[in-house]
Motif scaffolding. Structure first.
Motif, short mmCIF file in Angstrom:
data_model
loop_
_atom_site.label_atom_id
_atom_site.label_comp_id
_atom_site.label_asym_id
_atom_site.label_seq_id
_atom_site.Cartn_x
_atom_site.Cartn_y
_atom_site.Cartn_z
N LEU A 163 66.66 -2.38 36.41
CA LEU A 163 66.89 -1.81 35.09
C LEU A 163 68.39 -1.76 34.79
O LEU A 163 68.93 -0.75 34.33
N ASN B 154 70.94 1.42 35.26
CA ASN B 154 70.29 2.71 35.46
C ASN B 154 70.17 3.08 36.93
O ASN B 154 70.07 2.21 37.80
N TYR C 153 60.95 1.57 38.54
CA TYR C 153 61.06 0.62 37.43
C TYR C 153 60.31 -0.68 37.70
O TYR C 153 60.40 -1.62 36.92
N CYS D 233 65.79 -3.77 30.68
CA CYS D 233 66.77 -3.15 29.79
C CYS D 233 67.65 -4.24 29.18
O CYS D 233 68.55 -4.78 29.84
N THR E 22 69.96 -4.09 26.92
CA THR E 22 71.34 -3.69 26.61
C THR E 22 72.17 -3.41 27.84
O THR E 22 73.37 -3.18 27.74
N SER F 22 72.00 -0.74 29.67
CA SER F 22 71.97 0.69 29.94
C SER F 22 70.88 1.33 29.10
O SER F 22 70.95 1.30 27.87
N CYS F 23 69.87 1.84 29.77
CA CYS F 23 68.72 2.45 29.09
C CYS F 23 68.47 3.84 29.66
O CYS F 23 67.56 4.03 30.48
N THR G 10 64.93 6.34 31.01
CA THR G 10 63.72 5.55 31.25
C THR G 10 62.92 6.17 32.39
O THR G 10 63.45 6.34 33.49
N GLY H 160 65.21 5.17 25.98
CA GLY H 160 66.53 4.54 26.07
C GLY H 160 66.59 3.09 25.66
O GLY H 160 67.60 2.42 25.89
N ALA I 251 64.37 0.61 26.68
CA ALA I 251 63.81 -0.30 27.67
C ALA I 251 62.45 -0.84 27.21
O ALA I 251 61.81 -0.29 26.30
#
Length: 815
Positions: free
Chosen positions: A326, A329, A428, A482, A484, A486-487, A490, A519, A521
């Motif tokens: 992720l 994270n 995750y 994720c 971006t 950064s989530c 999650t 976030g 995800a």
């Protein structure tokens, strides 16, 4: 190196040859020139003489009367009778690498599950890694069997019945006659084939025409309470019933309360000497395992504090560990919803019929295991709900061993079915899987021994194995993505065996890329299935030569092959693995000197292990991780083991064992998906090529294979006149450094350590009770038994520790 090892064993045989006249003279003084039958007694611990009154072995196997060592004098070492070769024979006349541990020694060592055998058998490495799961390694040979899709390399047998699943090996360690650990491939004498060795547990059988019993109560630190009792009830002269049970309740040894031991078990055995030539034994057993199960700590924390994963100090490290699954994270804190609710039961019947051509033994058995547990001992939630059933039958015909030709002929069949619902929840990434493997195992085997001359015997054995395996596997694999980088916030996927509704479509397949958590995800899930069948066939064989150098000394040389079939596992990539084989050379010598006051046994061995099946976590092409089994090439294992025992005075016995193991991965390469970057390993990594990294561990030392293992001890009896006597025992075990995890990371290396056990027993004169004080692992050495990195956060390495210092008092009474 090979010549050096074998030369060492031969040296002992030469020494025995030079001493032959003296030994023969000692034997004559003891009462004759021919080798009398052994005085069967309860087996003693390795290197420890048994002081108990000799008792006949509780087995119907024919005794090899013609190959016994001289009976011990009052100042000599006691004999040990084993049935490792399907015959009751003196341990010193068994041309096989075997260590025997008596039931009394198991009680004194506080053994309640198989993982604790490591303290008593230098060649053995056993660790309790998750729930009721044990990992067995013998001289570096073994496998991490976590689920029902692979078989153990070390066979576990109770009263001749093979336990197909290592999860079933926990609750049998009470009211035992002895435990025998056989080193090297087995197959020409036993029902189920094994590449690395066998652990044979022999329970105490009913004694005809005897009303007796005993009870032991133990209390120790961690609020440990242990009760073991047995009663033997005769019914006439030819029938008897024995009922034994055990209750264990010990708090957790980690700071968060994990690592407890809570179990209760009962066993009932009925024996009937129906006629002079027909004996029937029927047994049933049951065990319940509760509590929360094994614990673990985080590498980097002080092991002496035994900081559990749910302790705030460990939680602080876990929540700072980045998950590559992720992006940036970190892991969430673990949820303490662990539990153990496991039940095991089984029945067997053994019929022994004397015929003109030998003893015919028929052994049908049925076992059922119901597992329901959730464990975090690997650093993530592992939930398993499983029902395992096995039905087996073994038929053997064994000659009485009195003529020049001795033989054992046999056949074996086992049908095993398993229904497993399992969840690997790595926060995750999560796999929700259903396994339905079915195995039908058939084998025919034979062992022949022919006396070429008075002192020389030739042994040959053969086995043909057919394993027909089927697998119906379904796994829904979910991974959090994720986009971006950064989530925050999650959540971890639910840790249930049932597939969460939001991850599966109406047709049971996965749901691609749906929003997950606050976030930003996404959760992407997909279904992998496998329905396959395959039959594995292989002949294996054994050849050996035995020579009596002197009446109390022998040398032997053997070559034996072993085989374990391949199978299937749950994967979206390549879900099959091939069989493994082993070739084992052994040269050994067993000796008694100085009127049976000194025993010296030495064995040199060289094993070539091909296609070794290794189970571990590996990245897959979807960015998740899978628990796979794959073959690794060739491993070479060679070494020397020396066992010595001496009755230096009538009341003083010393013992020592040394094992040197030279182990090396000759060829060990495997692939790992490049979907989430380079794999976490201490080996050489190259690539990626075609989206695959190549990991090369060739030339490295295998895990669970220490170079040196040493043990030594003393047993001292102290007479107190009319007040009775004291018996003091001390036993120390030293192990050199070894890797405890498959990845061979520096963080998985356990440095050299030693453990010492002490016990003081007081037995009043004429009384039927004893009082003992004991302390195991006196120095409180907290050492790693097994370790692994978190599959989704490889900077987080968790490790399972062996038992800390355990001490207490034990009261025993018998009638």
């Amino acid at each position: 190196m090979k010549a050096h090892l074998f030369g060492s064993a031969a040296t002992v045989g030469i020494v025995a040859l030079l001493l032959e006249p003296r030994l023969a003279l000692a034997q004559t003084a003891a009462g004759g020139t021919s080798s009398p039958a052994p005085a069967p007694i309860d087996a003693a611990a390795p290197g420890t003489a048994s002081e108990s009154r000799p008792q006949p072995p509780s087995t119907a196997e024919p005794i090899q009367n013609d190959r016994a060592v001289p009976s011990p004098t009052s100042s000599g070492l006691e004999d040990i009778v084993v049935t490792a070769q399907r015959r009751a024979e003196n341990l010193q006349r068994a041309a096989i690498a075997v260590t025997a541990v008596s039931g009394d020694s198991l009680i004194r060592a506080g053994v309640t599950d198989s993982s604790q055998l490591t303290r008593l058998v230098p060649a053995l490495q056993i660790s309790n890694v998750s729930g009721p799961i044990n990992a067995f390694y013998l001289r570096g040979v073994g496998n991490f069997v976590v689920n029902s899709l692979s078989d153990p390399a070390i066979a576990f047998n109770v009263d001749g019945v093979n336990f197909a699943r290592p999860t079933s090996s926990q609750g049998v360690f009470y009211d035992l006659e002895r435990v025998e650990v056989l080193k090297g491939p087995q197959g020409t004498l036993y029902g189920r084939n094994a590449t690395g060795g066998a652990i044979n547990v022999i329970t105490v059988k009913p004694k005809l025409s005897e009303f007796s019993g005993y009870g032991n109560f133990e209390y120790g630190n961690y609020d440990s309470k242990k009760v073991t009792a047995a009663i033997n009830i005769p019914f006439g002269d030819n029938n008897a019933l024995r009922v034994a049970g055990q209750y264990v309740d010990r708090d957790g040894t980690y700071s968060d309360g994990t690592g407890d031991d809570k179990r209760k078990a009962i066993r009932a055995t009925f024996a009937s000497q129906v006629t002079s030539g027909f004996k029937l034994t029927v047994s049933a057993d049951y065990e319940h395992q509760g509590g929360v199960g094994p614990g673990a700590t985080v590498v980097g924390l002080n092991k002496d504090d035994r900081i559990g994963l749910f302790d705030p100090r460990a939680e602080a490290i876990i929540t700072r560990s980045f998950s590559f699954g992720l992006g940036g994270n970190t892991l969430n804190a673990l949820v303490p919803d662990y539990y153990n609710r496991n039940n095991f039961w089984g029945v067997y019947a053994q019929a022994d019929v004397t015929t003109p051509v030998g003893t015919l033994t028929v052994l049908p058995a049925f076992r059922r295991s119901t597992l329901d547990y959730r464990s975090y001992a690997g650093g993530f939630a592992f939930t398993n709900q499983e029902v395992n059933k096995q039905a087996s039958v073994e038929v053997r015909l064994a000659s009485d061993g009195t003529g020049p030709l001795s033989y054992i002929l046999g056949g074996f069949y086992m049908h095993e079915t398993t229904s497993t619902h399992v969840n690997y929840d790595q926060q995750y990434y999560s796999a929700y899987a259903v396994f339905h493997p079915v195995t039908d195992s058939y084998a025919g085997f034979a062992r022949l021994t022919y006396r070429l001359f008075d002192k020389l015997r030739l042994t040959g054995g053969i086995r043909y194995t057919i394993d027909a395996k089927q697998a119906d596997l379904r796994s829904l694999n979910a991974v959090a993505i994720c986009p971006t980088g950064s989530c925050p916030g999650t959540p971890a996927f639910p840790d249930t065996v049932a597939v969460p509704a939001f991850l599966a479509g109406a047709d049971g397949t996965g749901v691609p890329f749906q929003p997950y958590g606050p976030g930003g995800a996404f959760a992407n899930s997909s279904l992998s299935t496998l329905n396959a069948s395959k039959t594995f066939k292989k002949p294996t064989y054994r050849a050996g030569l035995e020579y009596d150098v002197a009446p109390a000394s022998m040398v032997y040389a053997t070559f034996e092959t072993g085989f374990k079939s391949g199978g299937f596992y749950s994967s979206i990539d390549t879900p099959t693995f091939n069989p493994e084989t082993i070739n084992a050379f052994t040269l050994g010598s067993k000796n008694r000197f100085l009127d049976n006051r000194l025993q010296l046994n030495i064995e040199a061995y060289r094993w070539t292990y091909k296609g070794q099946q290794i189970a571990h976590f590996r990245n897959n092409s979807q960015g998740g991780s899978e628990f796979v089994t794959e073959n690794i090439g060739t491993t070479r294992l060679q070494g020397v083991e020396v066992e010595a025992q001496a009755r230096v005075f009538k009341a003083t016995t010393l013992n020592a064992t040394a094992q040197y193991l030279d182990a090396k991965y000759v060829s060990f390469r495997y692939g790992n998906s490049a979907s989430v970057g380079p794999p976490v390993t201490g080996c050489i990594v190259s690539g990626p090529v075609d989206a695959q990294f190549t990991v090369d561990c060739s030339g490295r030392r295998p895990s669970q294979a220490p170079e040196w293992t040493l043990s030594g001890g003393i047993e001292q009896r102290i007479p107190l006149g009319n007040a009775g006597n004291l018996t003091f025992t001390a036993q120390t075990r030293y192990q050199s450094g070894t890797y405890t995890g498959f990845e061979l990371l520096a963080a998985e290396y356990q440095r050299a350590y030693s453990m010492t056990d002490l016990e003081l027993i007081y037995a009043p004169s004429g009384a039927r009770f004893t009082i003992a004080a004991f302390a195991n692992n006196v120095g409180n050495a907290n050492v790693t038994a097994f370790s692994q990195p978190h599959p989704q956060a490889p900077s987080l390495v968790v490790e399972n520790l062996r038992d800390p210092r355990l001490y207490g008092v034990r009261l025993g009474a018998k009638f």
